[in-house]
Design an enzyme around this catalytic site. Structure first.
Site, PDB file in Angstrom:
ATOM      1  N   LYS A   1       0.849  -1.213   0.000  1.00  0.00           N
ATOM      2  CA  LYS A   1       0.000   0.000   0.000  1.00  0.00           C
ATOM      3  C   LYS A   1       0.877   1.253   0.000  1.00  0.00           C
ATOM      4  CE  LYS A   1      -3.837  -2.332   0.736  1.00  0.00           C
ATOM      5  NZ  LYS A   1      -3.881  -3.584   1.448  1.00  0.00           N
ATOM      6  N   GLN A   8      -6.333  -3.057   9.145  1.00  0.00           N
ATOM      7  CA  GLN A   8      -6.007  -4.401   8.675  1.00  0.00           C
ATOM      8  C   GLN A   8      -6.794  -5.434   9.493  1.00  0.00           C
ATOM      9  OE1 GLN A   8      -3.911  -5.136   5.951  1.00  0.00           O
ATOM     10  NE2 GLN A   8      -4.877  -7.120   6.237  1.00  0.00           N
ATOM     11  N   ASP A  37     -12.186   1.153   2.290  1.00  0.00           N
ATOM     12  CA  ASP A  37     -12.195  -0.300   2.108  1.00  0.00           C
ATOM     13  C   ASP A  37     -13.631  -0.853   2.242  1.00  0.00           C
ATOM     14  OD1 ASP A  37     -10.705  -2.519   1.471  1.00  0.00           O
ATOM     15  OD2 ASP A  37     -10.326  -3.087   3.559  1.00  0.00           O
TER      16      ASP A  37
END
Ligand code: NAP
Length: 281
Positions: free
Chosen positions: A50, A94, A117
């Site tokens: 990323k 995450q 996300d």
């Protein structure tokens, strides 16, 4: 005839370049923050990817590394800080989180307009109702791959293997929005092979190497392999028996180099979208 290989790397490079060109024109650059809990080696690899993607696109990037035993309150405080920071347009946590943390509360804490996300229930709800907020990166990446190869899902039968919240369910919603007839399969599906054989578009996200064999694939089908597994030799592979299925399908995605790179590129695009919605330009 061998299938056309759907080149996710090339599409990802194209998407990143489009993002880079737009970001280049902006006085106030988009910003993304990633929050990592614990020392999971796979998560460290994602993080490095990323960071690199953001650098290539000109997107400001920062990482917050928290210890494995971080209290819920401390993680919520980091999210609240990022929610309020003007420089940050996209927040990425995450998942999965360690068991002591309440993932649902964490998802709810992210400001939906920074949820690049698409893990916040309000964004997932918008997806279901056909309202555009953010599309989750992997299913959106699959839709981008289909579009890139001029494959119109309208009027086609799709079998989606997997019903997770991050892949199978949102993928089904996106395909329904494009007038596809979708069957979603899982471990309790009585005859997976029969469901797969009916598919014009077969998407697998089960996480089982070798699950999809050539006899389960209709001649001329589009086969999209979302899974990322390791085979017996530790090599990356998907769910699909690639060599055999490639002789029967019309289109196929490789692993690696298929859905994965496009997923990452869509995250860059979502971050740019968030920044534009925040009035940056
Ligand atoms: P997950 O939460 O474990 O879900 C797997 C789904 O597949 C479940 O719905 C499960 O059914 C179903 N399934 C598993 N084995 C099956 C079988 N033998 N027959 C039929 N259905 C089966 O996984 P996920 O997070 O969705 O990820 C799936 C795969 O995609 C993994 O390999 C992951 O690494 C990969 N992935 C790739 C990307 C990318 O960018 N390329 C992004 C995300 C995930 P039940 O619901 O009945 O258990």
């Amino acid at each position: 005839m061998a299938a056309v290989v759907m080149d996710g790397k090339a599409l990802a490079a194209k998407i990143r370049e489009q993002v880079r060109l737009q970001v280049e024109q902006m006085e106030h650059k988009p910003g993304m923050a990633m929050v990592l809990v614990g020392e999971n080696p796979a998560a460290q690899v994602y993080e490095a990817g990323k960071r690199k993607d953001c650098q290539q696109c000109g997107i400001y990037y920062e990482t917050y590394r928290l210890p494995e035993d971080v209290p819920q309150k401390e993680l919520l405080d980091v999210i609240s800080f990022l929610n309020d920071r003007e420089g940050i347009d996209g927040i990425l946590i995450q998942f999965p989180l360690p068991a002591h943390l309440d993932g649902r509360e964490i998802q709810l804490a992210i400001r939906p307009d920074k949820d690049v996300d698409c893990v916040h229930p309000s964004n997932m709800g918008d997806l279901t109702f056909g309202v555009d907020s953010f599309w989750p990166c992997t299913p959106a990446g699959v839709m981008r791959l289909l579009a890139e190869y001029n494959i119109d899902p309208a009027g086609k039968n799709c079998t989606m293997v997997g019903r997770s919240n991050i892949v199978g369910k949102p993928q089904a919603m996106l395909l329904l929005r494009r007038d596809c007839t979708v069957t979603v399969c899982h471990t309790k599906t009585p005859d997976l092979a029969a469901e797969c054989r009916r598919a014009d578009i077969l998407i697998s996200a089960a996480g089982c190497p070798g699950l999809i064999t050539a006899d389960m694939v209709k001649e001329g089908a589009v086969v999209i392999d979302v899974a990322v597994n390791r085979d017996g030799q530790g090599k990356l592979c998907g769910d699909v028996d690639y060599a055999a299925v490639a002789q029967k399908a019309a289109y196929i995605t490789p692993v690696p180099g298929g859905v994965g790179p496009v997923t990452r590129a869509v995250l860059m695009e979502n971050t740019l979208t968030a920044a534009l919605r925040h009035g940056k330009g």
